[in-house]
Design a protein around this motif. Structure first.
Motif, PDB file in Angstrom:
ATOM      1  N   UNK A 185      15.772  -8.965  54.680  1.00 24.40           N
ATOM      2  CA  UNK A 185      16.190  -7.649  55.173  1.00 24.40           C
ATOM      3  C   UNK A 185      16.100  -6.597  54.070  1.00 24.40           C
ATOM      4  N   UNK A 186      16.575  -6.952  52.870  1.00 22.52           N
ATOM      5  CA  UNK A 186      16.509  -6.005  51.759  1.00 22.52           C
ATOM      6  C   UNK A 186      15.059  -5.720  51.370  1.00 22.52           C
ATOM      7  N   UNK A 187      14.252  -6.766  51.263  1.00 24.25           N
ATOM      8  CA  UNK A 187      12.860  -6.585  50.856  1.00 24.25           C
ATOM      9  C   UNK A 187      12.039  -5.806  51.860  1.00 24.25           C
ATOM     10  N   UNK A 188      12.379  -5.929  53.137  1.00 22.58           N
ATOM     11  CA  UNK A 188      11.606  -5.264  54.187  1.00 22.58           C
ATOM     12  C   UNK A 188      12.062  -3.845  54.466  1.00 22.58           C
ATOM     13  N   UNK A 189      13.244  -3.469  53.979  1.00 22.04           N
ATOM     14  CA  UNK A 189      13.776  -2.159  54.383  1.00 22.04           C
ATOM     15  C   UNK A 189      14.123  -1.218  53.235  1.00 22.04           C
ATOM     16  N   UNK A 190      14.394  -1.749  52.039  1.00 19.94           N
ATOM     17  CA  UNK A 190      14.741  -0.883  50.908  1.00 19.94           C
ATOM     18  C   UNK A 190      13.449  -0.405  50.267  1.00 19.94           C
ATOM     19  N   UNK A 191      13.471   0.785  49.684  1.00 20.80           N
ATOM     20  CA  UNK A 191      12.227   1.471  49.353  1.00 20.80           C
ATOM     21  C   UNK A 191      11.630   1.079  48.001  1.00 20.80           C
ATOM     22  N   UNK A 192      12.317   1.337  46.921  1.00 22.62           N
ATOM     23  CA  UNK A 192      11.779   1.105  45.589  1.00 22.62           C
ATOM     24  C   UNK A 192      12.043  -0.335  45.153  1.00 22.62           C
ATOM     25  N   UNK A 193      11.140  -0.892  44.328  1.00 21.73           N
ATOM     26  CA  UNK A 193      11.284  -2.278  43.874  1.00 21.73           C
ATOM     27  C   UNK A 193      12.603  -2.471  43.129  1.00 21.73           C
TER      28      UNK A 193
END
Length: 332
Positions: A185-193
């Motif tokens: 969920x975090x990897x698919x929705x948060x913007x910057x690495x």
């Protein structure tokens, strides 16, 4: 003489980058890139520094915001291995790509409907769907967008990504998500690495590992999305006749070719761990310098009156990508 004009602005960006990384060391949950953008916005809006930003520092800051950003994007490719991406499996890959495309199209359409000026709808779409400020910088370079056009989208994507660091862990706990699921969920929705890392690490190493691979899969989509936009721009230019032909953008922007080459090198495994680590540090510093430069293009008045429309778009786009990612997680 031309080079001498760049020195004050680059030196200011370097000083801000040092402050940003010191702040990150003191508060590891806050990415240095986020701090750099905030410092840039502050410098552009405090009267004591604003006149310098618009004066002697201007040339160097513009150089940092464009040239350093492109170099940083090239080095970002060294963090991507095709082997790791394929290891996610085709259902997850399809979900990640689907979320990205729907978010991109939805954000762009809403931006046009809200009548955001210039290339801002496109830049917002890139930032919220792909990889935050890096994607905005890449799209700006490919389309010829001005630093002023890119500044507000960078501010919005940074703000929403920073809020995600606070909001998503709480939401994940309330939803009872397993660490690997929260990582997706975090990897698919948060913007910057960096924001993804700060968000996912709150749920442990399993969540962090899943989040990083999913996020880098989104980053890999930067190249095809930029190439598609560049191709569309070339088609419009040709349709405009001789005048448009003279303004044709390159079929493959040089920095995109460099990014793809870097991905290839990482995937082939020809670079040792020390080289990759060094390149990663250089990339972090380049992007920090670039984001300070971009931040100095933001003016508080950009978000008042008609400018508040970009705030509305940012909130809606953030909800869209987070909601789509959660739905995809439940369906997998």
């Amino acid at each position: 003489m031309a080079t001498a004009r760049l020195v004050p602005g680059i030196a200011a960006a370097a000083a801000a980058a040092v402050l940003a990384w010191l702040a990150h060391l003191l508060a590891p949950a806050v990415p240095a890139l986020t701090v750099a953008v905030v410092l840039g916005i502050a410098a552009a809006n405090f009267p004591a520094t604003a006149r310098h930003v618009g004066g002697v520092l201007g040339p160097g800051l513009r150089f940092a915001a464009t040239k350093f950003m492109r170099l940083g994007i090239v080095l970002l490719g060294l963090k991507l291995s095709i082997v790791d991406v394929l290891g996610l499996g085709w259902p997850v890959l399809a979900a990640v790509v689907g979320i990205l495309v729907i978010t991109f199209c939805g954000t762009y359409g809403m931006g046009r409907a809200l009548r955001l000026p210039g290339r801002q709808p496109l830049l917002m779409a890139a930032g919220f769907s792909i990889c935050g400020a890096s994607a905005i910088g890449a799209m700006s370079a490919a389309t010829g967008a001005t630093r002023r056009e890119a500044a507000a989208p960078v501010a919005m994507v940074t703000l929403c990504g920073t809020l995600a660091i606070l909001v998503l862990p709480v939401a994940g706990t309330l939803l009872g998500l397993a660490p690997e699921d929260f990582g997706f969920w975090a990897g698919a929705s948060v913007h910057d690495v960096g924001q993804v890392v700060a968000t996912a690490q709150t749920a442990g190493t399993a969540a962090l590992a899943a989040a990083v691979v999913v996020k880098l899969t989104r980053v890999l989509m930067l190249a095809p999305m930029v190439l598609a936009v560049s191709a569309a721009g070339r088609l419009r230019s040709r349709r405009a006749g001789p005048a448009g032909e003279a303004k044709l953008p390159p079929a493959v922007p040089l920095f995109v070719a460099g990014f793809l080459g870097a991905v290839g090198l990482r995937s082939l495994g020809v670079l040792d761990a020390g080289t990759l680590e060094t390149a990663g540090h250089v990339q972090d510093w380049l992007l920090t310098l670039a984001l300070f430069g971009l931040g100095t293009g933001v003016r508080a008045r950009d978000f008042t009156g008609k400018g508040s429309r970009i705030v509305v778009l940012a909130v809606v786009s953030w909800i869209l990508v987070a909601g789509l990612s959660l739905l995809a997680l439940l369906a997998l």
